[in-house]
Design a protein around this motif. Structure first.
Motif, PDB file in Angstrom:
ATOM      1  N   CYS A  62       0.836  -1.215   0.000  1.00  0.00           N
ATOM      2  CA  CYS A  62       0.000   0.000   0.000  1.00  0.00           C
ATOM      3  C   CYS A  62       0.865   1.257   0.000  1.00  0.00           C
ATOM      4  CB  CYS A  62      -0.932   0.005   1.204  1.00  0.00           C
ATOM      5  SG  CYS A  62      -2.321  -1.121   1.051  1.00  0.00           S
ATOM      6  N   HIS A  63       1.891   1.240   0.826  1.00  0.00           N
ATOM      7  CA  HIS A  63       2.803   2.375   0.907  1.00  0.00           C
ATOM      8  C   HIS A  63       3.460   2.641  -0.447  1.00  0.00           C
ATOM      9  CE1 HIS A  63       5.865   4.786   3.312  1.00  0.00           C
ATOM     10  NE2 HIS A  63       6.351   4.764   2.093  1.00  0.00           N
ATOM     11  N   ALA A  64       3.966   1.586  -1.060  1.00  0.00           N
ATOM     12  CA  ALA A  64       4.628   1.721  -2.358  1.00  0.00           C
ATOM     13  C   ALA A  64       3.655   2.221  -3.427  1.00  0.00           C
ATOM     14  CB  ALA A  64       5.239   0.383  -2.783  1.00  0.00           C
ATOM     15  N   ALA A  65       2.438   1.694  -3.415  1.00  0.00           N
ATOM     16  CA  ALA A  65       1.429   2.120  -4.393  1.00  0.00           C
ATOM     17  C   ALA A  65       1.093   3.593  -4.203  1.00  0.00           C
ATOM     18  CB  ALA A  65       0.173   1.266  -4.270  1.00  0.00           C
ATOM     19  N   ALA A  66       0.916   4.020  -2.962  1.00  0.00           N
ATOM     20  CA  ALA A  66       0.598   5.431  -2.690  1.00  0.00           C
ATOM     21  C   ALA A  66       1.755   6.329  -3.108  1.00  0.00           C
ATOM     22  CB  ALA A  66       0.282   5.620  -1.210  1.00  0.00           C
ATOM     23  N   ASN A  67       2.964   5.934  -2.770  1.00  0.00           N
ATOM     24  CA  ASN A  67       4.147   6.731  -3.097  1.00  0.00           C
ATOM     25  C   ASN A  67       4.310   6.880  -4.605  1.00  0.00           C
ATOM     26  OD1 ASN A  67       6.667   7.926  -3.304  1.00  0.00           O
ATOM     27  ND2 ASN A  67       7.692   6.442  -2.003  1.00  0.00           N
ATOM     28  N   PHE A  68       4.248   5.775  -5.325  1.00  0.00           N
ATOM     29  CA  PHE A  68       4.453   5.828  -6.771  1.00  0.00           C
ATOM     30  C   PHE A  68       3.320   6.563  -7.475  1.00  0.00           C
ATOM     31  CE2 PHE A  68       4.468   4.217 -11.136  1.00  0.00           C
ATOM     32  CZ  PHE A  68       5.773   4.536 -11.480  1.00  0.00           C
ATOM     33  N   THR A  69       2.087   6.333  -7.022  1.00  0.00           N
ATOM     34  CA  THR A  69       0.942   7.004  -7.623  1.00  0.00           C
ATOM     35  C   THR A  69       1.016   8.510  -7.405  1.00  0.00           C
ATOM     36  OG1 THR A  69      -0.403   5.028  -7.334  1.00  0.00           O
ATOM     37  CG2 THR A  69      -1.579   7.093  -7.703  1.00  0.00           C
ATOM     38  N   ALA A  70       1.403   8.927  -6.201  1.00  0.00           N
ATOM     39  CA  ALA A  70       1.573  10.365  -5.927  1.00  0.00           C
ATOM     40  C   ALA A  70       2.673  10.948  -6.808  1.00  0.00           C
ATOM     41  CB  ALA A  70       1.901  10.585  -4.454  1.00  0.00           C
ATOM     42  N   TYR A  71       3.741  10.196  -6.974  1.00  0.00           N
ATOM     43  CA  TYR A  71       4.860  10.653  -7.809  1.00  0.00           C
ATOM     44  C   TYR A  71       4.419  10.878  -9.255  1.00  0.00           C
ATOM     45  CZ  TYR A  71       9.031  10.309 -10.692  1.00  0.00           C
ATOM     46  OH  TYR A  71      10.001  10.516 -11.640  1.00  0.00           O
ATOM     47  N   ILE A  72       3.722   9.894  -9.845  1.00  0.00           N
ATOM     48  CA  ILE A  72       3.365  10.032 -11.264  1.00  0.00           C
ATOM     49  C   ILE A  72       2.249  11.041 -11.491  1.00  0.00           C
ATOM     50  CG2 ILE A  72       4.194   7.728 -11.882  1.00  0.00           C
ATOM     51  CD1 ILE A  72       1.210   6.889 -12.084  1.00  0.00           C
ATOM     52  N   ASN A  73       1.483  11.364 -10.430  1.00  0.00           N
ATOM     53  CA  ASN A  73       0.392  12.324 -10.562  1.00  0.00           C
ATOM     54  C   ASN A  73       0.709  13.678  -9.930  1.00  0.00           C
ATOM     55  OD1 ASN A  73      -1.951  10.909 -11.881  1.00  0.00           O
ATOM     56  ND2 ASN A  73      -1.441   9.446 -10.277  1.00  0.00           N
ATOM     57  N   SER A  74       1.951  13.899  -9.542  1.00  0.00           N
ATOM     58  CA  SER A  74       2.306  15.117  -8.810  1.00  0.00           C
ATOM     59  C   SER A  74       2.104  16.388  -9.623  1.00  0.00           C
ATOM     60  CB  SER A  74       3.744  15.038  -8.296  1.00  0.00           C
ATOM     61  OG  SER A  74       4.645  14.923  -9.375  1.00  0.00           O
ATOM     62  N   ASN A  75       2.130  16.293 -10.925  1.00  0.00           N
ATOM     63  CA  ASN A  75       1.918  17.476 -11.759  1.00  0.00           C
ATOM     64  C   ASN A  75       0.472  17.620 -12.226  1.00  0.00           C
ATOM     65  OD1 ASN A  75       4.585  18.386 -11.667  1.00  0.00           O
ATOM     66  ND2 ASN A  75       5.182  16.923 -13.266  1.00  0.00           N
ATOM     67  N   ASN A  76      -0.394  16.747 -11.747  1.00  0.00           N
ATOM     68  CA  ASN A  76      -1.804  16.778 -12.127  1.00  0.00           C
ATOM     69  C   ASN A  76      -2.501  17.916 -11.391  1.00  0.00           C
ATOM     70  OD1 ASN A  76      -4.507  16.308 -12.617  1.00  0.00           O
ATOM     71  ND2 ASN A  76      -4.387  14.097 -12.268  1.00  0.00           N
ATOM     72  N   LYS A  77      -3.020  18.880 -12.135  1.00  0.00           N
ATOM     73  CA  LYS A  77      -3.695  20.028 -11.525  1.00  0.00           C
ATOM     74  C   LYS A  77      -5.039  19.651 -10.907  1.00  0.00           C
ATOM     75  CE  LYS A  77      -1.534  23.581 -14.403  1.00  0.00           C
ATOM     76  NZ  LYS A  77      -0.240  23.219 -13.988  1.00  0.00           N
ATOM     77  N   ASP A  78      -5.606  18.535 -11.326  1.00  0.00           N
ATOM     78  CA  ASP A  78      -6.882  18.056 -10.797  1.00  0.00           C
ATOM     79  C   ASP A  78      -6.622  16.976  -9.743  1.00  0.00           C
ATOM     80  OD1 ASP A  78      -9.619  17.904 -10.524  1.00  0.00           O
ATOM     81  OD2 ASP A  78      -9.892  16.587 -12.256  1.00  0.00           O
ATOM     82  N   HIS A  79      -5.702  17.268  -8.849  1.00  0.00           N
ATOM     83  CA  HIS A  79      -5.229  16.298  -7.861  1.00  0.00           C
ATOM     84  C   HIS A  79      -6.362  15.734  -7.003  1.00  0.00           C
ATOM     85  CE1 HIS A  79      -2.897  14.440  -4.686  1.00  0.00           C
ATOM     86  NE2 HIS A  79      -3.507  15.211  -3.798  1.00  0.00           N
ATOM     87  N   ASN A  80      -7.255  16.591  -6.496  1.00  0.00           N
ATOM     88  CA  ASN A  80      -8.315  16.115  -5.603  1.00  0.00           C
ATOM     89  C   ASN A  80      -9.258  15.149  -6.305  1.00  0.00           C
ATOM     90  OD1 ASN A  80      -7.366  17.523  -3.403  1.00  0.00           O
ATOM     91  ND2 ASN A  80      -8.608  19.330  -3.845  1.00  0.00           N
ATOM     92  N   ASN A  81      -9.641  15.456  -7.535  1.00  0.00           N
ATOM     93  CA  ASN A  81     -10.524  14.565  -8.291  1.00  0.00           C
ATOM     94  C   ASN A  81      -9.817  13.255  -8.604  1.00  0.00           C
ATOM     95  OD1 ASN A  81     -12.982  13.931  -9.648  1.00  0.00           O
ATOM     96  ND2 ASN A  81     -11.958  14.328 -11.591  1.00  0.00           N
ATOM     97  N   GLN A  82      -8.561  13.329  -9.003  1.00  0.00           N
ATOM     98  CA  GLN A  82      -7.791  12.124  -9.314  1.00  0.00           C
ATOM     99  C   GLN A  82      -7.641  11.244  -8.073  1.00  0.00           C
ATOM    100  OE1 GLN A  82      -6.885  11.129 -12.285  1.00  0.00           O
ATOM    101  NE2 GLN A  82      -5.846   9.303 -11.593  1.00  0.00           N
ATOM    102  N   THR A  83      -7.399  11.861  -6.931  1.00  0.00           N
ATOM    103  CA  THR A  83      -7.265  11.101  -5.684  1.00  0.00           C
ATOM    104  C   THR A  83      -8.557  10.375  -5.358  1.00  0.00           C
ATOM    105  OG1 THR A  83      -5.609  12.638  -4.835  1.00  0.00           O
ATOM    106  CG2 THR A  83      -6.756  11.275  -3.214  1.00  0.00           C
ATOM    107  N   GLU A  84      -9.681  11.067  -5.511  1.00  0.00           N
ATOM    108  CA  GLU A  84     -10.983  10.452  -5.228  1.00  0.00           C
ATOM    109  C   GLU A  84     -11.224   9.254  -6.142  1.00  0.00           C
ATOM    110  OE1 GLU A  84     -14.264   9.619  -3.199  1.00  0.00           O
ATOM    111  OE2 GLU A  84     -12.898  11.233  -2.668  1.00  0.00           O
ATOM    112  N   LEU A  85     -10.889   9.380  -7.420  1.00  0.00           N
ATOM    113  CA  LEU A  85     -11.062   8.268  -8.362  1.00  0.00           C
ATOM    114  C   LEU A  85     -10.168   7.089  -7.984  1.00  0.00           C
ATOM    115  CD1 LEU A  85     -11.222  10.226 -11.749  1.00  0.00           C
ATOM    116  CD2 LEU A  85     -13.117   9.071 -10.567  1.00  0.00           C
ATOM    117  N   LEU A  86      -8.950   7.365  -7.578  1.00  0.00           N
ATOM    118  CA  LEU A  86      -8.022   6.301  -7.180  1.00  0.00           C
ATOM    119  C   LEU A  86      -8.519   5.573  -5.935  1.00  0.00           C
ATOM    120  CD1 LEU A  86      -4.662   8.154  -7.798  1.00  0.00           C
ATOM    121  CD2 LEU A  86      -5.472   6.134  -9.029  1.00  0.00           C
ATOM    122  N   VAL A  87      -9.036   6.331  -4.973  1.00  0.00           N
ATOM    123  CA  VAL A  87      -9.560   5.728  -3.751  1.00  0.00           C
ATOM    124  C   VAL A  87     -10.767   4.847  -4.075  1.00  0.00           C
ATOM    125  CG1 VAL A  87     -10.698   6.232  -1.542  1.00  0.00           C
ATOM    126  CG2 VAL A  87      -8.648   7.502  -2.211  1.00  0.00           C
TER     127      VAL A  87
END
Length: 87
Positions: A41-66
């Motif tokens: 879980c830690h690795a998935a969260a870390n890598f996903t945050a890394y690849i989406n760090s430049n996403n301006k729609d971060h909150n929406n993307q996070t909700e979809l991932l959850v």
């Protein structure tokens, strides 16, 4: 082997199965199963945050991932319960 994979979904499943195989090898080596699950879980969260760090729609993307994680977790939980005959 990866050359034969056609869709992103198939590639995703292939990679997920490799991670599960690694987790199983760690389990067979005697590591604590909860620690392995937390590490994945830690690795998935870390890598996903890394690849989406430049996403301006971060909150929406996070909700979809959850939501996707919850759907997958529920699916596999039911599958493993059926396979272990837990009532």
């Amino acid at each position: 082997m990866v050359d034969d994979i056609i869709s992103d979904k198939t590639l995703s499943t292939y990679l997920a199965n490799e991670f599960v195989s690694l987790a199983n090898s760690k389990l067979n080596a005697g590591l604590i199963e909860q620690a392995i699950a937390e590490a994945l879980c830690h690795a998935a969260a870390n890598f996903t945050a890394y690849i989406n760090s430049n996403n301006k729609d971060h909150n929406n993307q996070t909700e979809l991932l959850v939501q996707e994680f919850k759907q997958l977790l529920d699916h596999y939980f039911e599958l493993h319960q059926e396979n272990s005959n837990v009532e």
